[in-house]
Design a protein around this motif. Structure first.
Motif, PDB file in Angstrom:
ATOM      1  N   SER A 309       1.114  -1.329   0.028  1.00 48.96           N
ATOM      2  CA  SER A 309       0.054   0.081   0.010  1.00 48.96           C
ATOM      3  C   SER A 309       0.806   1.220   0.014  1.00 48.96           C
ATOM      4  CB  SER A 309      -0.953  -0.036   1.152  1.00 48.96           C
ATOM      5  OG  SER A 309      -0.236  -0.070   2.630  1.00 48.96           O
ATOM      6  N   SER A 310       1.961   1.411   0.841  1.00 49.57           N
ATOM      7  CA  SER A 310       2.642   2.440   1.027  1.00 49.57           C
ATOM      8  C   SER A 310       3.293   2.909  -0.254  1.00 49.57           C
ATOM      9  CB  SER A 310       3.708   2.603   2.002  1.00 49.57           C
ATOM     10  OG  SER A 310       4.538   1.261   1.543  1.00 49.57           O
ATOM     11  N   SER A 311       3.800   2.026  -1.246  1.00 49.71           N
ATOM     12  CA  SER A 311       4.420   2.526  -2.571  1.00 49.71           C
ATOM     13  C   SER A 311       3.653   2.182  -3.814  1.00 49.71           C
ATOM     14  CB  SER A 311       5.772   1.659  -2.699  1.00 49.71           C
ATOM     15  OG  SER A 311       5.260   0.296  -2.617  1.00 49.71           O
ATOM     16  N   ARG A 312       2.291   1.588  -3.653  1.00 46.51           N
ATOM     17  CA  ARG A 312       1.367   1.188  -4.367  1.00 46.51           C
ATOM     18  C   ARG A 312       2.222   0.328  -5.944  1.00 46.51           C
ATOM     19  NH1 ARG A 312      -2.745   4.827  -4.932  1.00 46.51           N
ATOM     20  NH2 ARG A 312      -3.828   5.271  -2.829  1.00 46.51           N
ATOM     21  N   THR A 313       3.027  -0.404  -5.089  1.00 45.67           N
ATOM     22  CA  THR A 313       3.745  -1.454  -6.034  1.00 45.67           C
ATOM     23  C   THR A 313       2.816  -2.496  -6.094  1.00 45.67           C
ATOM     24  OG1 THR A 313       5.767  -0.678  -5.183  1.00 45.67           O
ATOM     25  CG2 THR A 313       5.973  -2.886  -6.140  1.00 45.67           C
ATOM     26  N   VAL A 314       2.842  -3.173  -7.551  1.00 48.30           N
ATOM     27  CA  VAL A 314       2.465  -4.316  -7.927  1.00 48.30           C
ATOM     28  C   VAL A 314       3.322  -5.313  -8.719  1.00 48.30           C
ATOM     29  CG1 VAL A 314       0.727  -5.422  -9.359  1.00 48.30           C
ATOM     30  CG2 VAL A 314       0.163  -3.229  -8.388  1.00 48.30           C
ATOM     31  N   ARG A 315       3.850  -6.092  -7.950  1.00 48.75           N
ATOM     32  CA  ARG A 315       4.742  -7.084  -8.348  1.00 48.75           C
ATOM     33  C   ARG A 315       4.016  -8.461  -8.644  1.00 48.75           C
ATOM     34  NH1 ARG A 315       7.521  -5.100  -3.724  1.00 48.75           N
ATOM     35  NH2 ARG A 315       9.669  -4.221  -4.524  1.00 48.75           N
ATOM     36  N   GLU A 316       4.417  -8.971 -10.031  1.00 47.87           N
ATOM     37  CA  GLU A 316       3.907 -10.124 -10.678  1.00 47.87           C
ATOM     38  C   GLU A 316       4.904 -11.071 -10.622  1.00 47.87           C
ATOM     39  OE1 GLU A 316       1.328 -11.550 -14.687  1.00 47.87           O
ATOM     40  OE2 GLU A 316       1.673  -9.419 -14.161  1.00 47.87           O
ATOM     41  N   ILE A 317       4.830 -12.174 -10.036  1.00 47.63           N
ATOM     42  CA  ILE A 317       6.038 -13.195 -10.059  1.00 47.63           C
ATOM     43  C   ILE A 317       5.385 -14.480 -10.545  1.00 47.63           C
ATOM     44  CG2 ILE A 317       7.478 -14.415  -8.355  1.00 47.63           C
ATOM     45  CD1 ILE A 317       7.230 -12.162  -6.256  1.00 47.63           C
ATOM     46  N   LYS A 318       6.161 -14.948 -11.639  1.00 48.54           N
ATOM     47  CA  LYS A 318       5.990 -16.268 -12.246  1.00 48.54           C
ATOM     48  C   LYS A 318       7.113 -16.946 -11.937  1.00 48.54           C
ATOM     49  CE  LYS A 318       2.792 -14.922 -15.904  1.00 48.54           C
ATOM     50  NZ  LYS A 318       2.301 -14.770 -17.511  1.00 48.54           N
ATOM     51  N   ALA A 319       6.965 -17.941 -10.965  1.00 49.29           N
ATOM     52  CA  ALA A 319       8.109 -18.907 -10.526  1.00 49.29           C
ATOM     53  C   ALA A 319       8.145 -20.260 -11.046  1.00 49.29           C
ATOM     54  CB  ALA A 319       8.044 -18.932  -9.077  1.00 49.29           C
ATOM     55  N   ARG A 320       9.203 -20.619 -11.401  1.00 49.79           N
ATOM     56  CA  ARG A 320       9.507 -22.030 -11.671  1.00 49.79           C
ATOM     57  C   ARG A 320      10.287 -22.771 -10.641  1.00 49.79           C
ATOM     58  NH1 ARG A 320      10.706 -24.469 -17.713  1.00 49.79           N
ATOM     59  NH2 ARG A 320      11.543 -26.479 -17.024  1.00 49.79           N
ATOM     60  N   HIS A 321       9.715 -23.569 -10.004  1.00 46.27           N
ATOM     61  CA  HIS A 321      10.165 -24.365  -8.881  1.00 46.27           C
ATOM     62  C   HIS A 321      10.817 -25.757  -9.251  1.00 46.27           C
ATOM     63  CE1 HIS A 321       8.035 -21.433  -6.395  1.00 46.27           C
ATOM     64  NE2 HIS A 321       7.055 -21.625  -7.347  1.00 46.27           N
ATOM     65  N   GLN A 322      12.067 -25.690  -9.332  1.00 46.33           N
ATOM     66  CA  GLN A 322      12.591 -27.253  -9.544  1.00 46.33           C
ATOM     67  C   GLN A 322      13.156 -28.026  -8.304  1.00 46.33           C
ATOM     68  OE1 GLN A 322      15.507 -25.154 -12.286  1.00 46.33           O
ATOM     69  NE2 GLN A 322      14.821 -26.647 -13.846  1.00 46.33           N
ATOM     70  N   ASP A 323      13.219 -27.463  -7.024  1.00 48.47           N
ATOM     71  CA  ASP A 323      13.378 -28.420  -6.088  1.00 48.47           C
ATOM     72  C   ASP A 323      11.787 -28.556  -5.279  1.00 48.47           C
ATOM     73  OD1 ASP A 323      13.938 -29.179  -3.547  1.00 48.47           O
ATOM     74  OD2 ASP A 323      14.573 -27.444  -2.474  1.00 48.47           O
TER      75      ASP A 323
END
Length: 327
Positions: A309-323
């Protein structure tokens, strides 16, 4: 730097990325039971996974929106303390599987969801219904009014957007209690997208109408889900109003016990989720905003949004998990 700044910095430094692991773990656990028709089993594995990951976080966390009150929920109940106990004191609102029926039927928009805020910042809401109205960012404050008619709200929104009412789409839970609301919205010429479950996702969809096609959310749903949705809107600049439906003496007593002094109060998003707020959601099934978990032979992929909220940052994370062992 004052105490509030210290806490906010702690939220940013420690939790912005760490919280992703919490929703990823719950989403993967629930996704293994997609389409199996067992809502309780899917919810339970999501709860177990989220709880395990939460207890690894360096926080003094208190669940204020959870799976239910203590006598109803064995894990992640309202008032439960989570985290290592070393770190900032925070409130936590969560839904390890938002849309249990959706997941059981492998339908769109099931999510694993969490919001974290400074201690004392999230509304301590009883598990009752809440009347809600919400729109996304970019509009003057006060454009919507929970006490106005659907026709008035839709007309005001259309005017502000610069389109005809017929170009507006409202999202409403498909429930018999909404029959009159649905008729009233359709009478204006606006379109409706009915959803079977998952009103946190329904509200979040208003934040990006170009992508989702949803301009406004209307109707009643769970109050805990309302707080989670408000947290997301606080991070994106959207607007929301909600009023608890306390229509029995038992509900009034429960609300009073939880500190609700005015049963008719209209809560805005900033009343339900104050201060610095982090929000994360990972897709369990494919949806309008997030892809569901994908299981490959040697990897798992997840799709998450993280908001602050404080920075109005929107991070979109597409992760590939190999472990794969971490799941």
């Amino acid at each position: 730097m004052n105490i509030a700044q210290n806490i906010a910095a702690g939220l940013d430094r420690i939790l912005t990325m760490e919280v992703v692991r919490v929703t990823e773990r719950a989403a993967v656990a629930a996704a293994r039971l997609r389409g199996r028709g067992d809502e309780k089993a899917a919810d339970q594995v999501a709860v177990d996974a989220m709880r395990q990951e939460l207890n690894r976080l360096a926080i003094k966390g208190t669940v204020v929106i959870g799976e239910g009150e203590r006598d109803e929920a064995p894990m992640l109940y309202i008032g439960e303390e989570v985290g290592t106990g070393k770190g900032p004191a925070v409130d936590i609102a969560l839904d390890p599987l938002e849309g249990t029926t959706i997941c059981a039927k492998n339908l769109p928009n099931a999510l694993a969801v969490i919001a974290i805020a400074e201690k004392g910042s999230l509304l301590f809401a009883p598990d009752v219904y809440m009347d809600k109205i919400a729109i996304g960012p970019g509009y003057a404050e006060g454009l919507i009014d929970i006490d106005a008619s659907p026709a008035e709200n839709l007309a005001n929104l259309a005017k502000a957007k610069g389109v005809a009412v017929s170009d507006i789409t409202a999202c409403i839970l498909d429930r018999p209690r909404h029959a009159k609301l649905i008729d009233a919205v359709r009478a204006t010429g606006a379109a409706i997208r009915l959803i079977g479950d998952g009103d946190v996702a329904g509200v979040i969809h208003t934040t990006d109408p170009d992508e989702t096609g949803i301009d406004i959310y209307l109707g009643t749903g769970g109050a805990p889900e309302g707080v989670l949705a408000a947290a997301a809107l606080r991070c994106t600049g959207g607007q929301m109003q909600g009023r608890l439906i306390l229509d029995t003496p038992e509900k009034l007593a429960r609300a009073e016990k939880m500190g609700i002094s005015d049963p008719k109060r209209v809560y805005r998003a900033q009343d339900m989720a104050r201060g610095d707020v982090l929000f994360a959601a990972t897709g369990v099934t494919d949806g309008n905003l997030l892809d569901g978990v994908k299981f490959g032979r040697t990897f798992i992929t997840t799709h998450t949004i993280v908001l602050r909220s404080s920075s109005r940052t929107v991070r979109e994370i597409k992760a590939r998990h190999q472990d794969l062992d971490k799941f």
